[in-house]
Design an enzyme around this catalytic site. Structure first.
Site, PDB file in Angstrom:
ATOM      1  N   TYR A  33       8.595   5.729   0.544  1.00 23.55           N
ATOM      2  CA  TYR A  33       7.795   4.497   0.498  1.00 23.55           C
ATOM      3  C   TYR A  33       7.679   3.984  -0.921  1.00 23.55           C
ATOM      4  CZ  TYR A  33       3.673   6.899  -1.433  1.00 23.55           C
ATOM      5  OH  TYR A  33       2.805   7.578  -2.252  1.00 23.55           O
ATOM      6  N   LYS A 148       9.638   9.765  -3.760  1.00 21.67           N
ATOM      7  CA  LYS A 148       8.394   9.170  -3.254  1.00 21.67           C
ATOM      8  C   LYS A 148       8.354   9.281  -1.730  1.00 21.67           C
ATOM      9  CE  LYS A 148       5.281   5.359  -4.433  1.00 21.67           C
ATOM     10  NZ  LYS A 148       4.106   6.209  -4.600  1.00 21.67           N
ATOM     11  N   GLU A 181       0.124  15.644 -12.424  1.00 18.11           N
ATOM     12  CA  GLU A 181      -0.232  14.227 -12.316  1.00 18.11           C
ATOM     13  C   GLU A 181      -1.453  14.123 -11.413  1.00 18.11           C
ATOM     14  OE1 GLU A 181       2.932  11.980 -10.303  1.00 18.11           O
ATOM     15  OE2 GLU A 181       3.535  13.811  -9.281  1.00 18.11           O
ATOM     16  N   LEU A 206       6.200  12.228 -10.118  1.00 15.67           N
ATOM     17  CA  LEU A 206       6.772  10.943  -9.740  1.00 15.67           C
ATOM     18  C   LEU A 206       7.000  10.101 -11.004  1.00 15.67           C
ATOM     19  CD1 LEU A 206       7.420   9.230  -7.124  1.00 15.67           C
ATOM     20  CD2 LEU A 206       5.406   7.913  -7.803  1.00 15.67           C
TER      21      LEU A 206
HETATM   22  N1  PDD Z   1       0.988   5.973  -5.876  1.00 14.52           N
HETATM   23  N2  PDD Z   1       2.120   9.759  -9.014  1.00 14.52           N
HETATM   24  C1  PDD Z   1       1.958   9.780  -7.683  1.00 14.52           C
HETATM   25  C2  PDD Z   1       1.885  11.083  -6.979  1.00 14.52           C
HETATM   26  C3  PDD Z   1       1.861   8.561  -6.969  1.00 14.52           C
HETATM   27  O1  PDD Z   1       1.702   8.569  -5.638  1.00 14.52           O
HETATM   28  C4  PDD Z   1       1.898   7.333  -7.686  1.00 14.52           C
HETATM   29  C5  PDD Z   1       1.807   6.004  -6.991  1.00 14.52           C
HETATM   30  C6  PDD Z   1       2.049   7.375  -9.089  1.00 14.52           C
HETATM   31  C7  PDD Z   1       2.139   6.123  -9.910  1.00 14.52           C
HETATM   32  O2  PDD Z   1       3.316   5.413  -9.642  1.00 14.52           O
HETATM   33  P1  PDD Z   1       3.426   3.840  -9.862  1.00 14.52           P
HETATM   34  O3  PDD Z   1       2.991   3.587 -11.276  1.00 14.52           O
HETATM   35  O4  PDD Z   1       4.863   3.564  -9.644  1.00 14.52           O
HETATM   36  O5  PDD Z   1       2.504   3.179  -8.867  1.00 14.52           O
HETATM   37  C8  PDD Z   1       2.182   8.597  -9.706  1.00 14.52           C
HETATM   38  C9  PDD Z   1       0.915   4.788  -5.049  1.00 14.52           C
HETATM   39  C10 PDD Z   1       0.255   3.641  -5.755  1.00 14.52           C
HETATM   40  C11 PDD Z   1       0.295   5.156  -3.714  1.00 14.52           C
HETATM   41  O6  PDD Z   1       0.678   6.204  -3.192  1.00 14.52           O
HETATM   42  O7  PDD Z   1      -0.526   4.406  -3.194  1.00 14.52           O
END
Ligand code: PDD
Length: 284
Positions: A33, A148, A181, A206
């Site tokens: 996703y 992801k 993270e 991620l």
């Molecule tokens: N989450 N780390 C994890 C485990 C994440 O699920 C996400 C993003 C990030 C940050 O990634 P980005 O900057 O590309 O949004 C880091 C999304 C927002 C979610 O699961 O809703």
């Protein structure tokens, strides 16, 4: 106005938008996703999100459900049908619909679903003025957190633990006591010497799109950046901490467990980065 979802070729009202019971996303979390924000009617970092989607799919040997250009049309159309001005677009691709069997099915065609919902950026901005509290929890995820995947149960449990303790995010710790993270965010600290530190993307996290944008901002500010593992103790004694994600933008962290970070208020370097990120969004 009722929300409209895209499901495998059709734009449907949300209450009639379903995935098949034998979609492998449902039975195996065999799906990936992306979450893309729409700010003032414009997608933020869409190309980078689609690059990462393609990479996640590639790593799992799932085909792109359609050409990238066609997918861009679907995403724009879903946003348009939902009159998205400030919104979140959720994009999911599964391996397909097929009789349940663990091994990859030969005949399955990947399924694309897209939903869109309004998002209150003003609330995020207000939260960033004060900063947020976080807790820590063991990182119990698998060894491919660079993908992801929709397999998010450890992240769900971590976020719930944070919520139950009145915190906004759970920061995950590996077996060595280093921060990996957040449950849905990347984590950063600013050392007392003004060095910006975040874990390396080679290290089972991620590769956040917001993380990459903040790297660019920090380089423009000529802030020294180190991508390396750092322990909970090092972070708790750092001058500042913050986290990043598409939906948090850059968000100051003012507490980790019971320990105040710095003086318990958003730090000055963090504030510069938060402001620069919002200006970047204004110009997107
Ligand atoms: N989450 N780390 C994890 C485990 C994440 O699920 C996400 C993003 C990030 C940050 O990634 P980005 O900057 O590309 O949004 C880091 C999304 C927002 C979610 O699961 O809703």
């Amino acid at each position: 106005m009722s929300r409209i979802a895209y499901v495998n070729g059709a734009y449907l009202p949300m209450d009639t938008a379903f995935i098949h019971i034998e979609d492998r996303a449902n039975q195996f979390a065999d799906a990936v996703y992306e979450v893309v924000t729409v700010y003032n009617g414009r997608f933020i970092d869409m190309d980078a999100h689609i690059d990462r989607l393609e990479r996640s799919l590639n790593e799992l040997h799932i085909q792109m459900p359609m050409a990238r250009s066609a997918m861009m049309v679907v995403l724009a159309e879903t946003a348009r049908k939902n009159r998205a001005t400030n919104a979140i677009l959720y994009i999911q691709v599964s391996r397909g619909i097929v009789k349940r069997d663990h091994a990859f099915p030969v005949a399955a065609r990947p399924c694309l679903t897209v939903t869109c919902r309004r998002f209150d950026f003003a609330a995020v901005k207000a939260r960033a003025e004060k900063g947020i509290k976080t807790i820590t929890t063991p990182d119990i995820r698998w060894g491919r957190c660079d993908i992801k995947s929709t397999s998010l149960l450890p992240n769900v449990l971590a976020k719930q633990a944070a919520k139950e303790q009145g915190a906004a995010e759970a920061i995950m710790l590996d077996e060595a006591g280093n921060i990996t993270e957040g449950s849905s965010t990347n984590v950063w600290m600013v050392t007392k010497d003004g060095v910006l530190v975040t874990r390396s993307i080679d290290d089972n996290i991620l590769p956040g799109i917001t993380r990459a944008a903040v790297m660019t901002i920090a380089r423009d500010f000529q802030i020294k950046i180190e991508e390396r593992a750092f322990s909970l103790a090092e972070a708790q004694n750092a001058a500042e901490m913050f986290l990043t994600s598409s939906t948090n933008c850059a968000m100051p962290i003012i507490m980790v467990d019971t320990k105040k970070i710095g003086d318990g208020k958003p730090g000055s370097t963090t504030k510069r980065i938060v402001d620069a990120y919002w200006s970047m969004m204004e110009k997107a």
